[in-house]
Design an enzyme around this catalytic site. Sequence first.
Site, mmCIF file in Angstrom:
data_model
loop_
_atom_site.group_PDB
_atom_site.id
_atom_site.type_symbol
_atom_site.label_atom_id
_atom_site.label_comp_id
_atom_site.label_asym_id
_atom_site.label_seq_id
_atom_site.Cartn_x
_atom_site.Cartn_y
_atom_site.Cartn_z
ATOM 1 N N ASP A 149 5.339 -10.433 10.446
ATOM 2 C CA ASP A 149 5.388 -9.472 9.338
ATOM 3 C C ASP A 149 6.634 -9.674 8.500
ATOM 4 O OD1 ASP A 149 7.148 -8.623 11.276
ATOM 5 O OD2 ASP A 149 6.103 -6.772 11.744
ATOM 6 N N ASP A 196 5.858 4.364 18.141
ATOM 7 C CA ASP A 196 4.571 4.994 17.826
ATOM 8 C C ASP A 196 3.384 4.080 18.175
ATOM 9 O OD1 ASP A 196 4.797 3.045 15.898
ATOM 10 O OD2 ASP A 196 4.694 4.406 14.180
ATOM 11 N N HIS A 235 3.027 0.860 17.264
ATOM 12 C CA HIS A 235 2.649 -0.187 16.309
ATOM 13 C C HIS A 235 3.003 -1.573 16.836
ATOM 14 C CE1 HIS A 235 6.832 0.302 14.409
ATOM 15 N NE2 HIS A 235 6.740 -1.013 14.526
HETATM 16 C C1 GLP Z 1 9.628 -3.541 13.969
HETATM 17 C C2 GLP Z 1 8.782 -4.805 14.002
HETATM 18 C C3 GLP Z 1 7.897 -4.855 15.233
HETATM 19 C C4 GLP Z 1 8.723 -4.517 16.471
HETATM 20 C C5 GLP Z 1 9.305 -3.136 16.345
HETATM 21 C C6 GLP Z 1 10.074 -2.689 17.572
HETATM 22 O O1 GLP Z 1 8.947 -2.441 13.482
HETATM 23 N N1 GLP Z 1 7.954 -4.949 12.851
HETATM 24 O O2 GLP Z 1 7.326 -6.145 15.343
HETATM 25 O O3 GLP Z 1 7.923 -4.604 17.615
HETATM 26 O O4 GLP Z 1 10.178 -3.169 15.222
HETATM 27 O O5 GLP Z 1 11.402 -3.098 17.500
HETATM 28 P P1 GLP Z 1 12.433 -3.058 18.672
HETATM 29 O O6 GLP Z 1 12.112 -4.190 19.566
HETATM 30 O O7 GLP Z 1 13.768 -3.240 18.001
HETATM 31 O O8 GLP Z 1 12.312 -1.736 19.342
#
Ligand code: GLP
Length: 240
Positions: free
Chosen positions: A66, A135, A137
């Site tokens: 992304d 959440d 995602h």
């Molecule tokens: C962002 C990215 C995701 C990732 C999420 C969680 O939103 N787009 O791909 O999984 O962050 O991040 P973290 O690993 O820092 O908790």
Amino acid sequence: MEIVIRPTPADVAVTAADIVADHVRRGPAVLGLATGSTPLATYQELIRRHRDEGLSFKDCVSFNLDEYVGLPKGHPESYREVIRKEFTSHVDIPDAKVEGPDGTAADIAAEATRYEEAIKAAGGVDVQLLGIGTDGHIGFNEPVSSLASRTRIKTLTTQTREDNARFFASIDEVPIHVLTQGLGTISEAGHLLLLATGEGKAEAIAATVEGPVAAINPASVLQFHPHVTVVIDEAAASQL
Ligand code: GLP
């Protein structure tokens, strides 16, 4: 779905690096790369193996999950830059083979189509690294994303913008729009490798693994996939 529970985040990184390295050695591998803080220790471990053990990525191609829309090219928090800085610039994967959706494209819909075609032309992703949002995602597929969705523009929820504000000077600087591979796109990778650490992810992991498959919990789409490995530490496993 295989669930691997390791004692600490450092152990999660070693297990994840073992899995990625396996694909790389079988090569030429198409790697799906994720941002966020969770995979960073895995990238560090892969960089170490490249340096100390000669693990070579020279025949690999990579695709980012992304990207933020609207950050200028070269912005330090753009996911292209983050992946280069944290991983690919430290190994021997050619820079031209490190791909990501272009959040600066004038025509975002055309860029989404181009990106889907680039992944297909490479033969599809062999192993896709995934983190998970609080959440539920994956990529930037926020709750109520279609389980069949393709690469497209999405609007971030306030919760995700708050979660990601730590990377920016303030929440106002966190972009509102993103380009993300869809849940359908992600589901086409041969092997999905979901990583999570810490108690803050425990609820999302329980919903992913044990909850109903539903658009309100995007990561639950993994339950449909024939080859998923979830590698989590004990804290992230605490609600299973
Ligand atoms: C962002 C990215 C995701 C990732 C999420 C969680 O939103 N787009 O791909 O999984 O962050 O991040 P973290 O690993 O820092 O908790």
